[in-house]
Design a protein around this motif. Sequence first.
Motif, PDB file in Angstrom:
ATOM      1  N   VAL A 287     -12.226  -8.420 -32.410  1.00 45.47           N
ATOM      2  CA  VAL A 287     -13.024  -9.573 -32.013  1.00 45.47           C
ATOM      3  C   VAL A 287     -14.144  -9.805 -33.023  1.00 45.47           C
ATOM      4  CG1 VAL A 287     -14.522  -8.141 -30.547  1.00 45.47           C
ATOM      5  CG2 VAL A 287     -14.389 -10.607 -30.150  1.00 45.47           C
ATOM      6  N   LEU A 288     -14.451 -11.069 -33.269  1.00 49.66           N
ATOM      7  CA  LEU A 288     -15.604 -11.446 -34.076  1.00 49.66           C
ATOM      8  C   LEU A 288     -16.405 -12.463 -33.268  1.00 49.66           C
ATOM      9  CD1 LEU A 288     -16.439 -10.451 -36.879  1.00 49.66           C
ATOM     10  CD2 LEU A 288     -15.644 -12.619 -37.811  1.00 49.66           C
ATOM     11  N   ILE A 289     -17.704 -12.206 -33.117  1.00 50.97           N
ATOM     12  CA  ILE A 289     -18.575 -13.036 -32.293  1.00 50.97           C
ATOM     13  C   ILE A 289     -19.627 -13.673 -33.186  1.00 50.97           C
ATOM     14  CG2 ILE A 289     -20.176 -13.035 -30.346  1.00 50.97           C
ATOM     15  CD1 ILE A 289     -18.743 -10.506 -29.351  1.00 50.97           C
ATOM     16  N   VAL A 290     -19.746 -14.992 -33.096  1.00 46.47           N
ATOM     17  CA  VAL A 290     -20.687 -15.749 -33.919  1.00 46.47           C
ATOM     18  C   VAL A 290     -21.721 -16.378 -32.995  1.00 46.47           C
ATOM     19  CG1 VAL A 290     -20.971 -17.583 -35.619  1.00 46.47           C
ATOM     20  CG2 VAL A 290     -18.857 -16.220 -35.591  1.00 46.47           C
ATOM     21  N   ILE A 291     -23.006 -16.125 -33.279  1.00 48.28           N
ATOM     22  CA  ILE A 291     -24.101 -16.627 -32.450  1.00 48.28           C
ATOM     23  C   ILE A 291     -24.998 -17.515 -33.305  1.00 48.28           C
ATOM     24  CG2 ILE A 291     -26.048 -15.973 -30.968  1.00 48.28           C
ATOM     25  CD1 ILE A 291     -24.678 -13.191 -30.727  1.00 48.28           C
ATOM     26  N   GLY A 292     -25.369 -18.675 -32.776  1.00 47.11           N
ATOM     27  CA  GLY A 292     -26.231 -19.554 -33.553  1.00 47.11           C
ATOM     28  C   GLY A 292     -26.500 -20.872 -32.865  1.00 47.11           C
ATOM     29  N   ASP A 293     -26.878 -21.858 -33.662  1.00 47.99           N
ATOM     30  CA  ASP A 293     -27.306 -23.160 -33.178  1.00 47.99           C
ATOM     31  C   ASP A 293     -26.425 -24.231 -33.822  1.00 47.99           C
ATOM     32  OD1 ASP A 293     -28.746 -25.253 -32.149  1.00 47.99           O
ATOM     33  OD2 ASP A 293     -30.434 -25.048 -33.525  1.00 47.99           O
ATOM     34  N   ASN A 294     -25.919 -25.170 -33.020  1.00 45.90           N
ATOM     35  CA  ASN A 294     -25.074 -26.249 -33.540  1.00 45.90           C
ATOM     36  C   ASN A 294     -23.897 -25.716 -34.355  1.00 45.90           C
ATOM     37  OD1 ASN A 294     -26.750 -28.352 -32.461  1.00 45.90           O
ATOM     38  ND2 ASN A 294     -28.184 -28.012 -34.159  1.00 45.90           N
TER      39      ASN A 294
END
Length: 306
Positions: A287-294
């Motif tokens: 799994v790869l999880i990406v966290i951020g804005d827009n």
Amino acid sequence: MIKVDLITGFLGSGKTTFIKKYARHFMDKGQRVGILENDYGAVNVDMMLLKELRGEKCELEMVAGACDSDCHARRFKTKLISMAMSGYDRVIIEPSGIFDVDEFFDVIRDEPLDNWYEVGNVIAIVDARLSSENDSTADYYLASQVANAGAIVLSRTQMVSPEQLEIAKQHVISACEGLKLRRDITNIFYAQPWGECDFATFENVSHRESSYVKLMTRENTSYETLYFLDTPMDDAHVKKIMEKIFNGGYGSVMRVKGFYRESDTWHQVNAIKGQCDIEPITDGQQVLIVIGDNLQKEAIEKLIKA
């Protein structure tokens, strides 16, 4: 009364690594420890990293999110009620990196939890590689998590110069000033490398509830999380993703974390802008999880699956 500790820290600060050592300290003293992962994600990477602690002296619990704040608070309270019946000497809570700390105090002091629990330590973990660059949303979460802390523990201090340590401290102080925090935090920084640290130092750092200007809640923050499951990756591909994903075209990416398997070995990846840590681990989940804005989901998916 059961001591309940809150270990806060913004995205990628090193909370899980700290908790491994912190919990082990109490376990070595013969205490029975419950660790509660209080996250909003569909896949809890941090809980997987802590599972080596599970045994007679330690159990892991989780509160799943993906609901509004009232629902989340109810789940949090229900889980703590059940844990109060489990014979723990100490409960350690690891929240999301964008957790509203006020929820912790509100729930713990509500009936019937106030009959079983007392607030012990609130410890804020801050990455010593923190730059002098400002981001209003990130700085809000950083300062709000520091506001009630009895200790601010700097992580990865062995990787930076004394000058960078001062930059990190000043960034935290500046972020707190921006929220008009009404306390002096200059004397609660701890900067010793964790490998050399006696964790008895943190047994009784306590907490201090402080006033500050509250700017947002979890409902109106624009941070979002994307999950990419079962995507084959190797070292070279992961490094290529990290070189590109923070540099435009994919939204404002704050953190990437997850696991991948290469040559029968699992690896953990934990990345923020300018820093990417990859370490072998005993077990994982693809799994790869990406966290951020827009976040630009299609562009990110194309990059990961290229």
